[in-house]
Design a protein around this motif. Structure first.
Motif, PDB file in Angstrom:
ATOM      1  N   ALA A 154       0.835  -1.206   0.000  1.00  0.00           N
ATOM      2  CA  ALA A 154       0.000   0.000   0.000  1.00  0.00           C
ATOM      3  C   ALA A 154       0.875   1.264   0.000  1.00  0.00           C
ATOM      4  N   ARG A 155       1.915   1.254   0.831  1.00  0.00           N
ATOM      5  CA  ARG A 155       2.787   2.442   0.914  1.00  0.00           C
ATOM      6  C   ARG A 155       3.549   2.639  -0.383  1.00  0.00           C
ATOM      7  N   PHE A 156       3.904   1.531  -1.027  1.00  0.00           N
ATOM      8  CA  PHE A 156       4.553   1.635  -2.334  1.00  0.00           C
ATOM      9  C   PHE A 156       3.609   2.359  -3.291  1.00  0.00           C
ATOM     10  N   GLY A 157       2.320   2.016  -3.194  1.00  0.00           N
ATOM     11  CA  GLY A 157       1.317   2.659  -4.049  1.00  0.00           C
ATOM     12  C   GLY A 157       1.228   4.149  -3.764  1.00  0.00           C
ATOM     13  N   ALA A 163       3.600   6.042  -2.559  1.00  0.00           N
ATOM     14  CA  ALA A 163       4.821   6.653  -3.094  1.00  0.00           C
ATOM     15  C   ALA A 163       4.692   6.830  -4.602  1.00  0.00           C
ATOM     16  N   LEU A 164       4.085   5.833  -5.252  1.00  0.00           N
ATOM     17  CA  LEU A 164       3.896   5.901  -6.706  1.00  0.00           C
ATOM     18  C   LEU A 164       3.085   7.146  -7.078  1.00  0.00           C
ATOM     19  N   LEU A 176       3.210  10.045  -5.823  1.00  0.00           N
ATOM     20  CA  LEU A 176       4.135  11.189  -5.930  1.00  0.00           C
ATOM     21  C   LEU A 176       4.748  11.228  -7.325  1.00  0.00           C
ATOM     22  N   LEU A 177       5.085  10.040  -7.833  1.00  0.00           N
ATOM     23  CA  LEU A 177       5.746   9.954  -9.132  1.00  0.00           C
ATOM     24  C   LEU A 177       4.743  10.259 -10.234  1.00  0.00           C
ATOM     25  N   ARG A 178       3.536   9.682 -10.099  1.00  0.00           N
ATOM     26  CA  ARG A 178       2.504   9.840 -11.129  1.00  0.00           C
ATOM     27  C   ARG A 178       2.169  11.317 -11.303  1.00  0.00           C
ATOM     28  N   GLY A 224       4.146  13.687 -10.619  1.00  0.00           N
ATOM     29  CA  GLY A 224       5.373  14.474 -10.823  1.00  0.00           C
ATOM     30  C   GLY A 224       5.662  15.421  -9.665  1.00  0.00           C
ATOM     31  N   ASP A 225       5.282  14.995  -8.458  1.00  0.00           N
ATOM     32  CA  ASP A 225       5.392  15.863  -7.285  1.00  0.00           C
ATOM     33  C   ASP A 225       6.803  15.800  -6.683  1.00  0.00           C
ATOM     34  N   ALA A 226       7.747  16.482  -7.305  1.00  0.00           N
ATOM     35  CA  ALA A 226       9.143  16.457  -6.845  1.00  0.00           C
ATOM     36  C   ALA A 226       9.251  16.971  -5.407  1.00  0.00           C
ATOM     37  N   PHE A 237       8.046  14.311  -3.002  1.00  0.00           N
ATOM     38  CA  PHE A 237       9.055  13.248  -2.927  1.00  0.00           C
ATOM     39  C   PHE A 237      10.199  13.686  -2.022  1.00  0.00           C
ATOM     40  N   THR A 238      10.681  14.902  -2.273  1.00  0.00           N
ATOM     41  CA  THR A 238      11.802  15.416  -1.482  1.00  0.00           C
ATOM     42  C   THR A 238      11.436  15.523  -0.012  1.00  0.00           C
ATOM     43  N   ARG A 243       9.154  13.772   1.678  1.00  0.00           N
ATOM     44  CA  ARG A 243       9.077  12.431   2.261  1.00  0.00           C
ATOM     45  C   ARG A 243      10.484  11.850   2.423  1.00  0.00           C
TER      46      ARG A 243
END
Lengths: 372, 372
Positions: free
Chosen positions: A322-325, A327-328, A330-332, A334-336, A339-340, A342
């Motif tokens: 779930a946490r991987f999801g 984190a994904l 953030l990538l989807r 494009g939330d740099a 991400f930074t 976290r």
């Protein structure tokens, strides 16, 4: 041009042969040390002596313009060899008057390893395996220790099937989960009970610097000799409750192994030539691939057991998924910044360990580089 | 009892000091080798000589009853040190008549590293950074090589903003994605173009045994000298199309780093004391924790860039997440057979590499053990 080079190389070869002679001499001396230690019941791993010795050599190295890390790495490598030698030297028996030791599952790799070490330490070791279960009662007669080392999913059943043991006999196991086996042992035997988990495979060079988790059962004084014996072999024995042990193993073993499994599944499904990936991999990425691929040269049953054994492991792994999801996400998007943010929070959780780990990994990767 | 032990230890210390003297002598000889190599333009990494030398010592070791792996590990460690020494020895300049080299982003760590190596190899190196962009035209005047080494997300823009370059000037970059930068360079410059990706960080001991991916742009003959120069520094240059490179990096870098990020996020959320986890971790699990924790001592921006840069990386990581979910199904349903079947299929995909990786990991883990 070749001339000066080959001349220099000839000299280097001479130096290396002299080095070889020194190593041979060192191993001889170390063998004698092991022999003395064995006679006097000293543990093979002497951290203080190790530290002092390395510190002294580092200093001398600096004076001679030799990188201190070079001599330290060479010495540590020699000491590793030393432990391997010393481990066959024999060990002082911590419980000289103990009745025979019975290793249940002594035919398995881990059971055989403990049987060997206990024999080297002067105990009369018997083994009990599936085929000779009919004579189980006779085998455990007068036993001072019964050590259960069978596949995880058989452990509780095997413990339940044990014949009555002598009242003062220590009942212990080597299973990599602890709650269920310790509970089963408490029920099966009214005498001393101890749960052990060697945090390593039966293929290690020696017990030196390895970790053995120790979970209390009943009457710890009666099994103190066993803990001491394992320390003598060089291992660090870490006391922990069965519950804390199993929770930690969820993270240390189950989740780790499972995500390695999933990672391997992904690599196989993506099916880019492994040779091409390796050709593009610097030592650090090669190391990552190695740590994944090595799993699949081992026993699927063992790993399924390790992963499935802990009752809470499934939920732990589902939380990771779930946490991987998350984190994904953030990538989807494009939330740099997210991400930074976290990334930084996690870095704060690791605290000073992050830097320390980066340092340690440098030495490890340099080693990987040099063996490439 | 202490008496014989301290006597033996004194002898071991003597041996170790003699070893130290040999190491000092060896480094001196190696320095001379590097100097000769530099004068005659020989690469610092000579695999054949390395192999032959190690084979010879291993044989002699076996004859003397010294474990061949011991001498091999010691020699490899010495050679690693040798590369570090040799890398500062200077290198034969492969393009003596080349105009000045301009490193765009020369202030960055990777740019500075290449600027250093190029200077050591006899080139006149200029750097061009954000602050002196106004004099960009003057800086690139007469340049023989313009090497772009800026953050991934700036690369294409920076390339587009370059002033016109001399027609025969080689335009190259060091970005860890290659399709977009190479395309941008082809558009920005009508002359020779080469895409490079050093598969390592600027903190490596030396280029020896490292990998540099090389992606064709235009007129490879014109940049052949650069590839040769990098080989001289000790690196292995691997030719690959920009598309294949980016696809491979998705697996080698993006997915790897992202799942490490997610793993760290999970550890932080579960929030079991890291000290407790380490206390229970044998060297192999410590290594796993190290490989995760080390990420968070580094730059979040860099890693977000690496992960987000490849246009296909997001989908790749989403596929991994989905496959992780499928694997979870096996666990949820307690399907040991299904797990074993899949495990075996993956093992077949790894083929002989699985065994080889297990072997390699043993040596690495033994090293981790000995530095613990």
């Amino acid at each position: 041009m070749d001339e000066p080079l080959s001349h220099l190389r000839a000299q280097i070869d001479e130096v290396d042969q002299a080095m070889l002679d020194l190593l041979a001499r060192r191993l001889g001396l170390v063998a004698q040390v092991g022999e003395v230690k064995g006679r006097h019941g000293l543990p093979i791993y002497a951290p203080d002596r190790e530290r002092a010795m390395i510190a002294a050599r580092r200093e001398q190295a600096a004076d001679r313009g030799v990188p201190p890390d070079l001599i330290e790495d060479v010495l540590r490598r020699c000491m590793r060899e030393a432990y391997v030698h010393e481990k066959n030297m024999g060990f002082t028996q911590q419980a000289p008057d103990l009745g025979p030791v019975v290793v249940v599952g002594g035919a398995g790799a881990m059971g055989a390893m403990f049987a060997r070490m206990l024999t080297l330490s002067g105990y009369a070791v018997r083994t009990l395996d599936r085929d000779d279960w009919h004579r189980a009662a006779a085998v455990v007669e007068g036993a001072g220790l019964v050590l259960v080392s069978v596949p995880i999913h058989d452990t509780v059943e095997v413990i339940g099937a044990l014949p009555p043991l002598p009242a003062d006999c220590v009942l212990a196991d080597l299973t990599s989960v602890k709650r269920a086996p310790v509970a089963a042992m408490m029920q099966a035997h009214a005498g001393p009970v101890l749960g052990l988990h060697p945090m390593f495979g039966p293929d290690v060079d020696s017990f030196a610097k390895q970790v053995v988790a120790s979970c209390p059962g009943r009457d710890p004084d009666a099994s103190a000799w066993l803990v001491e014996q394992i320390r003598l072999w060089g291992a660090r024995v870490h006391d922990v409750t069965a519950a804390d042990h199993d929770a930690a193993m969820g993270l240390i073993q189950a989740l780790r192994h499972f995500s390695t499994f999933a990672y391997g599944a992904h690599l196989a499904s993506e099916d880019r030539g492994l040779a091409d990936l390796l050709a593009l991999s610097s030592p650090i990425y090669r190391l990552e691939l190695i740590m994944v691929g090595r799993l699949f040269a081992q026993s699927p049953e063992l790993y399924f057991d390790i992963i499935a054994a802990g009752p809470d492991n499934l939920e732990l792994i589902e939380r990771y998924h779930a946490r991987f999801g998350e984190a994904l996400e953030l990538l989807r998007s494009g939330d740099a910044e997210g991400f930074t943010r976290r990334f930084t929070e996690i870095g704060e959780w690791f605290g000073s360990y992050a830097e320390r780990f980066l340092e340690e990994s440098r030495s490890l990767l340099a080693h990987a580089d040099s063996t490439r």
